[in-house]
Design a protein around this motif. Structure first.
Motif, short mmCIF file in Angstrom:
data_model
loop_
_atom_site.label_atom_id
_atom_site.label_comp_id
_atom_site.label_asym_id
_atom_site.label_seq_id
_atom_site.Cartn_x
_atom_site.Cartn_y
_atom_site.Cartn_z
N TYR A 19 3.48 14.32 24.38
CA TYR A 19 3.98 14.32 23.01
C TYR A 19 2.85 14.42 21.98
CZ TYR A 19 8.20 12.42 25.20
OH TYR A 19 9.31 12.22 25.97
N GLY A 20 1.85 15.24 22.25
CA GLY A 20 0.74 15.32 21.30
C GLY A 20 -0.16 14.10 21.36
N ARG A 22 -2.86 13.79 22.69
CA ARG A 22 -4.25 14.20 22.50
C ARG A 22 -4.74 13.89 21.09
NH1 ARG A 22 -6.18 20.43 23.13
NH2 ARG A 22 -4.55 20.78 21.61
N GLN A 65 6.57 12.54 30.96
CA GLN A 65 7.91 12.75 31.47
C GLN A 65 8.05 11.94 32.77
OE1 GLN A 65 9.18 16.85 31.30
NE2 GLN A 65 7.31 17.42 30.24
N ARG A 67 8.87 12.57 35.84
CA ARG A 67 8.26 13.07 37.07
C ARG A 67 6.75 12.78 37.10
NH1 ARG A 67 9.17 16.78 41.00
NH2 ARG A 67 7.31 17.87 41.74
N ILE A 71 4.00 10.23 39.60
CA ILE A 71 2.72 10.58 40.23
C ILE A 71 1.65 9.59 39.77
CG2 ILE A 71 1.00 12.40 40.53
CD1 ILE A 71 3.20 14.46 39.84
N ARG B 139 7.62 22.92 27.08
CA ARG B 139 8.04 21.74 26.32
C ARG B 139 8.44 22.18 24.92
NH1 ARG B 139 2.38 18.46 25.89
NH2 ARG B 139 2.16 19.19 28.00
N LEU B 142 11.40 17.80 22.58
CA LEU B 142 11.74 16.83 23.63
C LEU B 142 12.80 15.85 23.16
CD1 LEU B 142 8.06 16.47 24.63
CD2 LEU B 142 9.83 17.14 26.24
N GLU B 147 13.44 16.50 28.74
CA GLU B 147 12.20 16.86 29.38
C GLU B 147 12.36 18.09 30.26
OE1 GLU B 147 11.44 13.04 31.08
OE2 GLU B 147 10.50 12.32 29.24
N VAL B 148 11.28 18.80 30.40
CA VAL B 148 11.27 20.06 31.13
C VAL B 148 11.84 19.92 32.54
CG1 VAL B 148 9.70 21.78 32.14
CG2 VAL B 148 9.36 21.03 29.80
N ASN B 149 11.45 18.85 33.22
CA ASN B 149 11.93 18.67 34.60
C ASN B 149 13.43 18.40 34.68
OD1 ASN B 149 9.35 18.82 35.95
ND2 ASN B 149 8.90 16.93 34.86
N HIS B 218 -4.09 23.26 27.08
CA HIS B 218 -3.73 21.85 27.03
C HIS B 218 -2.23 21.61 27.14
CE1 HIS B 218 -3.71 17.68 25.92
NE2 HIS B 218 -2.80 17.97 25.02
N ASP B 221 2.80 22.78 31.12
CA ASP B 221 3.79 21.81 31.59
C ASP B 221 3.93 21.75 33.10
OD1 ASP B 221 5.02 20.77 29.12
OD2 ASP B 221 5.23 22.90 28.76
N TYR B 224 2.36 21.17 38.41
CA TYR B 224 2.58 20.46 39.66
C TYR B 224 3.70 21.14 40.42
CZ TYR B 224 -0.73 17.08 38.08
OH TYR B 224 -1.91 16.52 37.68
N CYS B 225 3.57 21.15 41.72
CA CYS B 225 4.51 21.90 42.55
C CYS B 225 5.94 21.41 42.34
CB CYS B 225 4.12 21.79 44.02
SG CYS B 225 5.27 22.67 45.08
N PRO B 226 6.86 22.32 41.99
CA PRO B 226 8.25 21.91 41.78
C PRO B 226 8.90 21.42 43.07
CG PRO B 226 8.01 24.30 41.55
CD PRO B 226 6.63 23.74 41.75
N GLY B 229 5.37 18.27 44.47
CA GLY B 229 4.67 17.44 43.49
C GLY B 229 3.15 17.50 43.56
N LYS B 231 -0.63 19.16 43.08
CA LYS B 231 -1.18 19.96 42.00
C LYS B 231 -1.27 21.42 42.44
CE LYS B 231 -4.48 19.86 38.44
NZ LYS B 231 -5.83 19.69 38.03
N TRP B 359 4.02 17.49 18.38
CA TRP B 359 3.55 18.61 19.19
C TRP B 359 2.42 19.40 18.55
CZ3 TRP B 359 4.20 23.48 17.06
CH2 TRP B 359 5.14 23.61 16.02
N ASP B 362 -0.81 19.31 20.20
CA ASP B 362 -1.00 20.01 21.47
C ASP B 362 -1.35 21.48 21.25
OD1 ASP B 362 -0.51 17.83 23.15
OD2 ASP B 362 1.66 18.09 22.99
N VAL B 363 -1.38 21.91 20.01
CA VAL B 363 -1.76 23.30 19.71
C VAL B 363 -3.28 23.38 19.59
CG1 VAL B 363 -1.49 25.22 18.08
CG2 VAL B 363 0.42 23.66 18.48
#
Lengths: 249, 446
Positions: A19-20, A22, A65, A67, A71, B139, B142, B147-149, B218, B221, B224-226, B229, B231, B359, B362-363
């Protein structure tokens, strides 16, 4: 002036940064560098070495998230001892959302499954179940001696504090820890947990400086005064949100 | 019954447009579905129309329009649900408004852009569309979409119930999207055939080997292996988490491409290469002649706000809708590659934009911001965006950019400083894009 430096430890930047989050690292780094304080950011991704962790003067961990959290949970359990030692010894740190919940005793999911936390902070989190909604929106809280902090929250879990932690602030607008007792976040020694997700620090520069100061004083074992920075833009950003929330700064 | 609904719906739409109380794009469908929950099914039973569903976080509108253009060049009659009307109501409305009183839709193709959360609902109504095209999963909002998953899991479940009639077109380079196909069947000689339902799956991706990054951005999303799990490892990354991926643990990997290139690319940016290749792959599955595919791509005009060019008082403006970290990064990268000097960023936090503006951190502004010399930020959250840009600086100086909350003034100010020989690039969020267009063209579109 003496040359200072800080080592910032970013816990799980790959997994716990949805969620940003960073933004908080960027703010630590820039507010140090603008003052001539050198910084190094160590990315502590899954599988990191405990020695790297122990070298850090200031810690940060964000939200994720579901998932990704699974981990992280597996990896973090192995580092519990080292992290607990640092937190108990007063290493300053900021822990947001998922990270905040992890530090507590447990998280009870909507279906009743209990996930053990690290048990470092005296708090627990429960998701009241499928019928209840997530706590989402702009949020403001009054921090002891430190004015108002402002941000955005988005969490399903409700966190309840035990006796050995203090709340970070009192909710003025929004939900905070659980939407009931008006508490927001938690303080234990120099560690701070909060639901102000993602980029909490850009709009709360005083709080950012407070954490930087704590980290420097801890590292150099002497009182330190940070030189002021031109924060007019931060102040305007705060005013703009305060206006929308209908509160006075 | 349905005839009356259609008649009433059409009337309602005309009245609402006439009274200027919204564009009337969702109400008729809303009412029709309330009075007859089988409205969509009934209409489809009577029509011979082929249905194409397009889902994904970024690129739905552009891809839909590309396909429409190609199909029309092939003499087909095509309609798309109006933008902003990508929920069930909007889709019912778009069908209603094109139906005859005899409850027949006299079109060859319907293309529906589908909201992330709506895909499962739509598949209840339209159980066997001819095509489902899935572009990507990033993403985005949200607070609204989840969430994406979670989305990927829901999609996987509904896609498993498709009939053999439906052809699935998936992005091979996006691990979670590709896995929607990979998880369905045992790999055999014809690796594309799902062993249970025999639904065919076709994959598109990028064959171009020049455009590759070493490091993940950065905002990635699905790294990780769908399946297991672990990497993922990438031998090539095209943008965000899209690339040539593989799982070192369970050996799932990017499937073989059915289409990796297009004859021409009408729009800039790697993200639009994907949109174009997807449209070409789908067209080829419909056996459309190569020359008609090329003709369609050539005559393509961008959808509003998607690299749309507007001339205003002798100055050139180009709008790049930038609605989430990935689309923002790609817009910045694309305009930087064009040598852009003038930039207006408009950040809103209304419902269509998402209420949470976290967000923007994250840019990767740090990578691109230095190449601009005339920067203004505006919108509901102008100060948040201002802070984001402030924190890209090595030394604080206020002259780097201007903050102007009033959008009209912000546009005037930035345009004034844009020389006639240069272009002003505007990067707005969704609702901001609508406002920008309204100011520049004087017309409201939604």
């Amino acid at each position: 002036m003496k040359k200072y430096s800080l080592t910032i430890g970013w816990l799980y930047p790959e997994l716990m940064s949805t969620y940003g989050d960073r933004g908080n690292i960027i703010v630590f780094k820039k507010r140090c560098e603008w003052r001539g304080i050198k910084t190094e950011t160590i990315r502590l991704d899954a599988g990191f070495s405990v020695d790297d962790l122990k070298n850090c003067d200031l810690l940060f961990m964000g939200g994720a998230q579901d998932r990704q959290q699974q981990i992280v949970a597996k990896d973090l359990v192995k580092k519990r001892k080292a992290l607990k030692q640092m937190i108990d010894n007063g290493t300053p740190g900021l822990y947001i959302c998922g990270a905040y919940q992890f530090l507590g005793k447990y998280y009870r999911e909507a279906d009743g499954t209990v996930i053990n936390g690290l048990g470092i902070l005296d708090l627990y989190t429960e998701n009241p179940g499928k019928g209840s909604s997530r706590l989402i929106g702009n949020v403001a809280a009054q921090v002891l001696n430190n004015g108002l902090i402002m941000g955005f929250e988005n969490h399903g879990g409700r966190t309840y504090l035990g006796k050995n932690v203090k709340p970070l602030g009192k909710v003025i607008k929004g939900f905070g820890n659980n939407g009931k007792d008006q508490t927001e976040g938690a303080i234990y020694k120099n560690s701070f947990g909060s639901y102000f997700h993602g980029p909490m620090l850009p709009k709360n520069p005083e709080f950012a400086d407070f954490l930087i100061k704590l980290a420097l004083e801890k590292k150099y074992s002497s009182p330190i005064n940070l030189s002021p920075l031109p924060d007019s833009l931060e102040i305007k950003a705060r005013e703009s949100i305060a206006n929308r929330l209908g509160i006075d700064l | 019954m349905n005839s009356i609904l259609i008649l009433a719906g059409k009337l309602l739409s005309i009245i609402s447009r006439f009274l200027n109380v919204g564009s009337g794009s969702t109400w008729p469908g809303h009412i029709a579905l309330n009075l007859n929950k089988n409205f969509i099914k009934d209409l489809l039973k009577k029509s011979k129309i082929k249905i194409i569903l397009i889902a994904g976080t970024n690129g739905k509108t552009t891809t839909g329009k590309l396909i429409k253009e190609i199909l029309e060049k092939n003499g087909k009659k095509v309609f798309i649900n109006q933008t902003g009307a990508n929920l069930l109501n909007g889709i019912a409305s778009s069908m209603l408004l094109r139906s005859s009183i005899l409850c027949k839709i006299n079109y060859d193709f319907a293309i529906f852009e589908i909201d992330e959360n709506t895909l499962p609902l739509i598949l209840k109504e339209i159980s066997n569309p001819d095509f489902i095209l899935i572009l990507n999963l990033f993403r985005d909002q949200l607070d609204r979409y989840g969430e994406v998953n979670t989305i990927a899991t829901k999609w996987k479940e509904v896609l498993s119930k498709l009939s053999p009639k439906t052809k699935l077109i998936l992005n091979a380079d996006d691990p979670q999207v590709a896995y929607l196909g990979l998880s369905r069947g045992v790999v055999s000689d014809t690796h594309r055939v799902w062993n249970r339902s025999y639904t065919s799956v076709f994959y598109f991706g990028l064959e171009n080997k020049k455009r590759t990054n070493k490091n993940l951005q950065h905002a990635s999303d699905s790294t990780y292996c769908p399946n297991c799990g672990s990497k993922l490892s990438y031998s090539m990354i095209f943008y965000s988490h899209l690339g040539v991926w593989g799982c070192p643990n369970c050996k799932n990997a990017r499937p073989k491409l059915d289409e990796g290139d297009a004859p021409i690319y009408p729009l800039l940016g790697i993200y639009n290469r994907y949109n174009t290749i997807a449209a070409v792959l789908l067209s080829r599955q419909l056996n459309i002649e190569e020359k008609n595919i090329i003709a369609g791509l050539k005559s393509f005009k961008p959808a509003f706000g998607r690299q749309e060019r507007i001339n205003t008082s002798g100055k050139k403006v180009q709008i790049f809708l930038s609605k989430n970290p990935t689309s923002f990064n790609e817009s910045l990268r694309t305009v930087s590659n064009l040598g852009a000097k003038n930039l207006l960023i408009v950040l809103n936090d209304r419902i269509p934009d998402g209420r949470d503006v976290s967000w923007i951190w994250d840019v990767d502004f740090e990578v691109y911001i230095k190449s601009f010399k005339n920067i203004t930020v505006s919108g509901d959250r102008a100060y948040d965006m201002g802070l984001r840009i402030k924190y890209t600086q090595t030394i604080i100086h206020d002259s780097l950019f201007i903050i102007q909350e009033d959008l009209k003034k912000a546009i005037e100010l930035t345009l004034e400083k844009t020389p006639k020989s240069e272009i002003l690039y505007i990067l707005p969020t969704y609702s901001a894009m609508l406002e920008v267009r309204k100011i520049l063209t004087g017309k409201k579109i939604l």
